[in-house]
Structure formats: structure tokens, C-alpha cells
Write a protein that holds these residues in place. Structure first.
Motif, PDB file in Angstrom:
ATOM      1  N   VAL A  22      53.566  54.890  16.990  1.00 58.72           N
ATOM      2  CA  VAL A  22      54.434  53.478  16.291  1.00 58.72           C
ATOM      3  C   VAL A  22      55.086  54.493  15.699  1.00 58.72           C
ATOM      4  O   VAL A  22      55.647  55.454  15.534  1.00 58.72           O
ATOM      5  CB  VAL A  22      53.163  53.311  15.418  1.00 58.72           C
ATOM      6  CG1 VAL A  22      53.446  55.045  14.109  1.00 58.72           C
ATOM      7  CG2 VAL A  22      53.080  52.375  14.525  1.00 58.72           C
ATOM      8  N   ARG A  38      53.093  48.060  16.157  1.00 56.57           N
ATOM      9  CA  ARG A  38      54.274  48.802  17.100  1.00 56.57           C
ATOM     10  C   ARG A  38      55.188  49.899  15.612  1.00 56.57           C
ATOM     11  O   ARG A  38      55.889  50.453  15.947  1.00 56.57           O
ATOM     12  CB  ARG A  38      54.640  48.490  18.078  1.00 56.57           C
ATOM     13  CG  ARG A  38      53.408  48.193  18.769  1.00 56.57           C
ATOM     14  CD  ARG A  38      52.890  49.722  19.028  1.00 56.57           C
ATOM     15  NE  ARG A  38      51.615  49.190  20.541  1.00 56.57           N
ATOM     16  CZ  ARG A  38      51.053  50.677  20.316  1.00 56.57           C
ATOM     17  NH1 ARG A  38      50.273  51.348  19.198  1.00 56.57           N
ATOM     18  NH2 ARG A  38      49.930  50.217  20.711  1.00 56.57           N
ATOM     19  N   GLU A  82      59.749  44.358  21.172  1.00 55.12           N
ATOM     20  CA  GLU A  82      58.426  45.407  21.272  1.00 55.12           C
ATOM     21  C   GLU A  82      58.093  46.467  23.140  1.00 55.12           C
ATOM     22  O   GLU A  82      58.120  46.676  23.007  1.00 55.12           O
ATOM     23  CB  GLU A  82      57.249  44.723  21.111  1.00 55.12           C
ATOM     24  CG  GLU A  82      55.987  45.682  20.910  1.00 55.12           C
ATOM     25  CD  GLU A  82      54.841  44.558  20.709  1.00 55.12           C
ATOM     26  OE1 GLU A  82      53.292  45.199  20.586  1.00 55.12           O
ATOM     27  OE2 GLU A  82      55.020  43.317  20.744  1.00 55.12           O
ATOM     28  N   THR A  92      51.356  45.579  24.351  1.00 56.78           N
ATOM     29  CA  THR A  92      51.744  46.884  24.386  1.00 56.78           C
ATOM     30  C   THR A  92      50.075  47.411  24.407  1.00 56.78           C
ATOM     31  O   THR A  92      49.749  48.648  24.405  1.00 56.78           O
ATOM     32  CB  THR A  92      52.459  47.777  23.291  1.00 56.78           C
ATOM     33  OG1 THR A  92      52.118  46.708  21.870  1.00 56.78           O
ATOM     34  CG2 THR A  92      53.867  47.198  23.597  1.00 56.78           C
ATOM     35  N   TYR A 108      58.932  49.707  24.360  1.00 57.26           N
ATOM     36  CA  TYR A 108      57.935  50.477  25.058  1.00 57.26           C
ATOM     37  C   TYR A 108      58.025  50.864  26.522  1.00 57.26           C
ATOM     38  O   TYR A 108      57.627  52.280  26.967  1.00 57.26           O
ATOM     39  CB  TYR A 108      56.403  49.728  25.336  1.00 57.26           C
ATOM     40  CG  TYR A 108      55.290  49.924  26.105  1.00 57.26           C
ATOM     41  CD1 TYR A 108      55.061  51.596  25.767  1.00 57.26           C
ATOM     42  CD2 TYR A 108      55.220  48.725  26.843  1.00 57.26           C
ATOM     43  CE1 TYR A 108      53.949  51.957  26.504  1.00 57.26           C
ATOM     44  CE2 TYR A 108      53.613  49.838  27.585  1.00 57.26           C
ATOM     45  CZ  TYR A 108      52.817  50.772  27.583  1.00 57.26           C
ATOM     46  OH  TYR A 108      52.120  51.224  28.781  1.00 57.26           O
TER      47      TYR A 108
END
Length: 423
Positions: A320, A406, A297, A170, A301
Motif C-alpha cells: 500500500v 493501494r 495504479e 491489483t 504495481y
């Protein structure tokens, strides 16, 4: 520390693709390493850098990046702009947007203005390395007054490439944003793959847009766990990998650290002279889970980007997440849920309906999340808008130069990001 072999492979690949890149004092470094200067990518050739090592070791991240930016602005003939992390380049250029009149004044007078996190003795030593340059200051004022699209290429017309030490997963969010705006028209090169504090791979293809890393067999002992996990997991070695498959990384890289799970998942993209080339896919520690649902993750995203695409005029700057357990009593009596903090450009506020779009996208993309939401065992996601500069403050508070987390796991970091919420 960076193995000399890794650095030399980088310098060779860089010079082959960009012949003028190794010009003396032709590289500016934007990288924070508090307390000790961190070895930059080209450390075997210290004459490459126009930014003094002391600037990167200042106690404050914001001060370090501003001082390095000032030295970079002084050198018009830059060939390479190098950052340790994509977020460092992003925040340094944000400081340029916000503070160019003061930077121009410092350039014109050959001085370094006092600022928080810049000790007076260090300021004196660094200021002695500056010389007044009224012509360059005038150029900076003129270019910034024209706007910031393509500003990097305009300020440094001879610049050949932007080098970002680590920019996978990310972190690409920052590279993509810079490619579209401040760094428009410039190639990005991400030379190294690090995991668990060890250098494991090098990218020998600077001109390719998506970085691929060659795993170097003698830099660590590698083992791999096939993904998805088998019932009886068995590790495989470098010579047993299959192209196109994903693997969890198990490392023996440091004395006393034997067969440690690195928490990284890699995809094998091919082979170069029998050595595997890999693409980092996700960090296992950054998965979201309040009921065992585990949302990875990179897939979260993608869902977030899809939701942002439904908000007219919005562009995602940063984000976040927090699992509601970290909120403690302040989360009230509602079911466990996610709290997501985003910084957007182009939108000042979101309606309840727009905020709900993200929850909707997650339900569409993750059937297990949808079933928990339907049963009421996971509550609705809460979305908060963060003001400009909030994420830079969060990175300062992390205290060390690491890729952006994140999912926040510490209460102090949660309180800091909550204090920057504007809506």
C-alpha cells in the motif's frame, strides 16, 4: 443486490464448464458482509452452500473468515470454493496456515472456540450446526504437516474450481500468489464486474485465465470517455466503442445518480454478439500524485514487481502507498514524496541500496517522476517492511468488504499500517 439475470448467467456458465459444480451443499463461501449477509454468487440456489449465512455477517472480519473456513473444512466433498474478494480467500488461507492445530481440534470436538469478534449468542447458534469429526481432523493435521503447497486440492480432493467474486486490477496479486502455492493446480473463475456498487458485466468464459466481462446493456446506462482524455471530452455509447482502446466509465445505474464518473478505466478486448467485452485496467482514485505527476495504479504495481524481482529470494505478498501530505508534521521538512509499505516473503530486511531500487524503477518507468526527482521537488521514496498479518488488520479496519485500496487517504489507516512496520 445481485440481479437474478447475472446470477443465472453465472450458474449456467459454471455448470457448463464444471458439470459437478452445482452439487447440493458443495460450495463453501468465504466472504465478510458485516451486519447483513451479502448475496453470494449463486443465491438463487441457497442449497448450494455448506456455510451458514450468519457466519459471514459477524462483526469481525477475522472471526467471520475463520468460522466460514471451519464449516468449509467440515465438508470434504466440496466442489467449489467461493470468495467475495481475492483478499478474503488469501486471508482465510493465511488463517489456516497460522491456526490449523486449533481448527483441527474444533473439528474433532464439533465445537467453535471463543474468539474476539464472535458474540457468544452467535457462537452458540453456529456451534449447534457442527458435529464432531475426528477422522476429518486427523486428515487436516496430516495434510498441514506436509506443507501448504497445493493444500486446497489436498484438503478437498473433489474441488473443481475456485470462484472469486471480484479479482481484477491489483487484486490479481492475491490470485497469482494462491495459484502458485495454496491453490496450485486449480482453475480460478472471476464471474462478475462491479463498479460504483452496481453489477455491470458477467464473465461467460470460466476456463480462460484472464477474466473478460460482457457488459450487459440493460443493467445500467453506460457512457464512455476515451483515454487519454481529449481537449473537449465527449462521451460515446456502447455501440461506438473500438476494440483495443481504453475508456473511462460514466454510469447512470441508481435513482438520483445521473451520469456519475465511476472512477474506473476499461479496455475493450472484443465483442460478443455486438456487446462489448471489457477488461478493467485501473481505478483512477488509486493514482499517486504529489506534484501533479499522476502515476496510475497498474503501472506503479508493474514498477514495484520489477523492483521486487531485483531482491534475491523475495516475493511480494501485499503493498500500500501513502502520499507524504497525509503524514503531516511527522514527515519532517523534506520534499513531498511517496511512502510505500510492503509485506514480503523470503526476505526479512532490505539494505538501503535495495530499497532505493524501487525509486530507481519509478524514475526509469516515468520520465516526469525522474525530472521532479532530479530537480529535488519530489523527495526520495521511503520503503517500509510490514510484518505478517499487518495487511489483514488493515482490511479489517476498512470496515466493509471492498477491493484493497493501494493509496491510503485516511490518517487512522496510515497509523494502523505504521504500527505493523518491522523494518
Amino acid at each position: 443486490p445481485l440481479p437474478a439475470q447475472g446470477s443465472l448467467l453465472y450458474l449456467d456458465a459454471l455448470r457448463t464448464a464444471f458439470p459437478q459444480a452445482l452439487a447440493p451443499r458443495g460450495t463453501a463461501l468465504l466472504s465478510w458482509a458485516p451486519g447483513r449477509p451479502r448475496a453470494p454468487a449463486g443465491w438463487p440456489l441457497p442449497t448450494l452452500y455448506c456455510t451458514p449465512a450468519e457466519a459471514g455477517a459477524l462483526p469481525s472480519r477475522a472471526a467471520a473468515l475463520r468460522v466460514q473456513l471451519l464449516f468449509a473444512l467440515q465438508a470434504r466433498a466440496l466442489r467449489v470454493l467461493e470468495a467475495g474478494l481475492a483478499a478474503e480467500l488469501h486471508d482465510a488461507l493465511a488463517a489456516l496456515r497460522a491456526g490449523w492445530p486449533e481448527l483441527a481440534q474444533d473439528l474433532a470436538l464439533g465445537r467453535l472456540s471463543p474468539q474476539p469478534g464472535l458474540p457468544e449468542d452467535a457462537r452458540g447458534r453456529l456451534q449447534a450446526l457442527l458435529a464432531p469429526n475426528a477422522a476429518r481432523a486427523a486428515e487436516l493435521r496430516a495434510e498441514c504437516a506436509r506443507g501448504f503447497e497445493g493444500i486446497v486440492q489436498r484438503l478437498w480432493p473433489q474441488l473443481e474450481v475456485v470462484v472469486v467474486g471480484t479479482a481484477h486490477g491489483t487484486e490479481q496479486l492475491y490470485c497469482d500468489a494462491l495459484r502458485q502455492a495454496d491453490c496450485k493446480g486449480l482453475p480460478f473463475y472471476c464471474p462478475f464486474y462491479w463498479a460504483a456498487g452496481a453489477l455491470l458485466g458477467v464473465n461467460l468464459w470460466p476456463e480462460e485465465p484472464v477474466p473478460r466481462f460482457l457488459l450487459c446493456p440493460d443493467w445500467a446506462f453506460y457512457e464512455f470517455l476515451p483515454c487519454p482524455a481529449e481537449e473537449e471530452p465527449r462521451t460515446v455509447l456502447l455501440g461506438e466503442l473500438w476494440e483495443g482502446r481504453e475508456y473511462g466509465l460514466v454510469l447512470t445505474a441508481w435513482p438520483g445518480e445521473y451520469r456519475c464518473r465511476a472512477g474506473e478505466v476499461l479496455r475493450v478486448t472484443g465483442f460478443h454478439k455486438q456487446c462489448p467485452m471489457v477488461e478493467p485496467v485501473r481505478r483512477e482514485s488509486q493514482a499517486l500524485s504529489v506534484r501533479g505527476e499522476s502515476i496510475p495504479e497498474e503501472r506503479f504495481y508493474r514498477s514495484l514487481c520489477r523492483a521486487v524481482g531485483m531482491w534475491p529470494g523475495a516475493r511480494l505478498v501485499d503493498y500500500v502507498c501513502v502520499e507524504s501530505a497525509l503524514l503531516g508534521a511527522s514527515s519532517g521538512a523534506c520534499a513531498p514524496h511517496y511512502e510505500v509499505f510492503v509485506e514480503l516473503r523470503g526476505l526479512r530486511d532490505l539494505s538501503e541500496g535495495q530499497r532505493y531500487k524501487l525509486d530507481q524503477c519509478l524514475q526509469e518507468d516515468f520520465p516526469i517522476y525522474k525530472s521532479f526527482r532530479f530537480k529535488g521537488s519530489i523527495g526520495p521514496l521511503r520503503l517500509h517492511l510490514v510484518g505478517v498479518g499487518g495487511f489483514a488488520r488493515l482490511r479489517e479496519a476498512l470496515g466493509s468488504p471492498l477491493p484493497m485500496p493501494r493509496v491510503l487517504r485516511e490518517e487512522r489507516l496510515l497509523q494502523l499500517i505504521q504500527s505493523t512496520v518491522i523494518s
